[in-house]
Design an enzyme around this catalytic site. Sequence first.
Site, PDB file in Angstrom:
ATOM      1  N   SER A  71      -9.720  -1.387   7.134  1.00 14.28           N
ATOM      2  CA  SER A  71      -9.177  -1.100   5.801  1.00 14.28           C
ATOM      3  C   SER A  71      -8.423  -2.233   5.133  1.00 14.28           C
ATOM      4  O   SER A  71      -8.084  -2.133   3.959  1.00 14.28           O
ATOM      5  CB  SER A  71      -8.281   0.140   5.858  1.00 14.28           C
ATOM      6  OG  SER A  71      -9.075   1.298   6.001  1.00 14.28           O
TER       7      SER A  71
ATOM      8  N   SER B  62      -9.419   1.245   3.074  1.00  9.62           N
ATOM      9  CA  SER B  62      -8.607   2.096   2.222  1.00  9.62           C
ATOM     10  C   SER B  62      -7.508   1.342   1.460  1.00  9.62           C
ATOM     11  O   SER B  62      -6.823   1.919   0.615  1.00  9.62           O
ATOM     12  CB  SER B  62      -7.942   3.173   3.076  1.00  9.62           C
ATOM     13  OG  SER B  62      -7.119   2.601   4.077  1.00  9.62           O
TER      14      SER B  62
ATOM     15  N   LYS C  14       0.853  -1.188   0.000  1.00 10.64           N
ATOM     16  CA  LYS C  14       0.000   0.000   0.000  1.00 10.64           C
ATOM     17  C   LYS C  14       0.890   1.240   0.000  1.00 10.64           C
ATOM     18  O   LYS C  14       1.958   1.247   0.631  1.00 10.64           O
ATOM     19  CB  LYS C  14      -0.892  -0.044   1.241  1.00 10.64           C
ATOM     20  CG  LYS C  14      -1.966   1.015   1.337  1.00 10.64           C
ATOM     21  CD  LYS C  14      -2.815   0.747   2.571  1.00 10.64           C
ATOM     22  CE  LYS C  14      -3.907   1.776   2.754  1.00 10.64           C
ATOM     23  NZ  LYS C  14      -4.746   1.475   3.955  1.00 10.64           N
TER      24      LYS C  14
END
Length: 452
Positions: free
Chosen positions: A172, A148, A73
Site C-alpha cells: 500500500s 491504500s 495517511k
Amino acid sequence: MFTIQELLDGYRKKKFSPVEITKSYIEKAKATEEMNAFITITEERALHQAHIAEERWTCGEAGKLEGIPVSYKDNIFVKGFPATSGSQIDREFIPEQDAKTVKVLRQEGAVMIGKTNMHEFAFGITNHNPFYGPSRNPWNPKLISGGSSGGSAVSVALDSSMISIGTDTGGSVRIPASCCGLVGLKPTYQLIDHSGVSLISWNLDHSGPIARTVGDVSIVLEALTGDHYSFNEHEVNIRGLKIGVPLHVFNERMETEILQCYKDVLKKLEAIGAILVDVEVPYTEEMEDLAFTIATAEAGHVHKERAKKHLDKYGDDVRLVMEAAKNITALEYISALKRKEEIASALNNVFTEVDLIVTPTLPVLPIEIGKEMVNIQGDIEPLFNCMIRYTSYFNVTGHPALSIPAGLSKEKLPIGIQLIGRHFREKQLLTAAKAFEQQYLSAFYKERIEGF
C-alpha cells in the site's frame, strides 16, 4: 519543485521562509481538491508549525525536517484531528495522542499540511473510496492512484506535500508510488514504530514514506529512525553489487510494456556495474493464501467491536473482508504465522547469494477508476490479486522493499521497479536506487514536473 535538501538549504540561506513555503503548499492543496488527495487540510496547524520553524531556524535549533511540508495517511493518529481511516464509521474519531511517527517528525520540525485520503480502513489497492471519493491519478485523473495510501501519493505528486507517511500491508505504499511515478519505501518490519496507527494486521503492517526522490526518502528515514541513511551523491555506485533476478513469478503474468521496461532496467543495472544473478524466490505459490489468512484473521480481531455494531456501514469490499474473517480457524491462523517465519528464513538464505533482488512493482499499469478486473493477454483476474502479486510477498517476510520510477508507457503512465534488500539494510537498498536514479531518471523527473 524542491527536494528536501534544497528547501533546507534555502531556509538556511534565508532565500525564503517556512511560512512562505507552507502557504504555497496549502494553496496547492486547495487548488487541487478535485483530485481528492486530502480528507482534511490542516491550514491553521500548518501555519502555526511554520512560525515555530522560522523561530527555530533563527535560533539555530532547526531539526532534520524543519519547515518541510508533510502529510499523513488518515489512519495515522494526530492528536486533536480526525483519523477517519477513510471510513464513515470512524468519521468522528479524534485521537488523544500522536502516532509515534507524527511525534518524531513534529520534533524534527515537519509542518503538517493535512491528512490524506485512503482506501477505506486500508483494505484495498485502488483508493476508490465510497465516502470521500477516489484519489485521482495525476498522470490521468480517470485512472486509479493506487492504494491504500493513494491520497499520500497524489499529494506528493501534485506537490501539495513534500513527503507523506503511508502504511503498507500488502503493497500500500509501493503500489501508489508506482502508479504515480514516485519513490515509496516499505522498510524492514518494525524499523518504523507503527503505534498510533489504525492497523489491518500487526504482523504485516509497515509504515513508510512516499516522496519524489530517493534522497528525500533517505532524509525522512533518517529523521524517523535516528540512524544514518544519507550518502555522498557524488560517490554513489553499485559496481560489484550482486542483484538477484527471480526466475519465476516475478517475471511472469504482466503487461508487455512492463516486462520490456523490466528487461531494460536489468540491462541498465548491469551497465552501471551490477552483477545479475538468477535466483529462485522460495514458496511464492503459497503467498497469496498465506497473506490473506494472516491479514484477514487479524483484521477481524482489530474490527471485532466495529463489525458487531456497524457492519452495514462498511463499504461493500471491506464488509466482505469482515465476513470472511469469521471463517478462519485458530489452527489456520497459527499455521500461517508459523509458515511466515519459515518462508522469511528461506528468503534470508537467498540473500546469502545476492545483495538485492529486483522485480517489477506491479504487473499492470493504472486502470480506470471503478474497474475491478484486469485482462493480461487474455488472462482475466481480480485487480486486487493482480496488484499485490509482486509486493505482498515481502510484507510476509518483512524484508525492506522500495519502488522507484523506471520509465513511462506509450500512454505516458509511470512504470515502477521494486528493489528488495536484506533485513535492516535500507542503506544499501537506497544507495542502489540512488545510483539508478542519478544515471537514468533525470529525463523522467523533468517530464513528471512538466506534466503536472
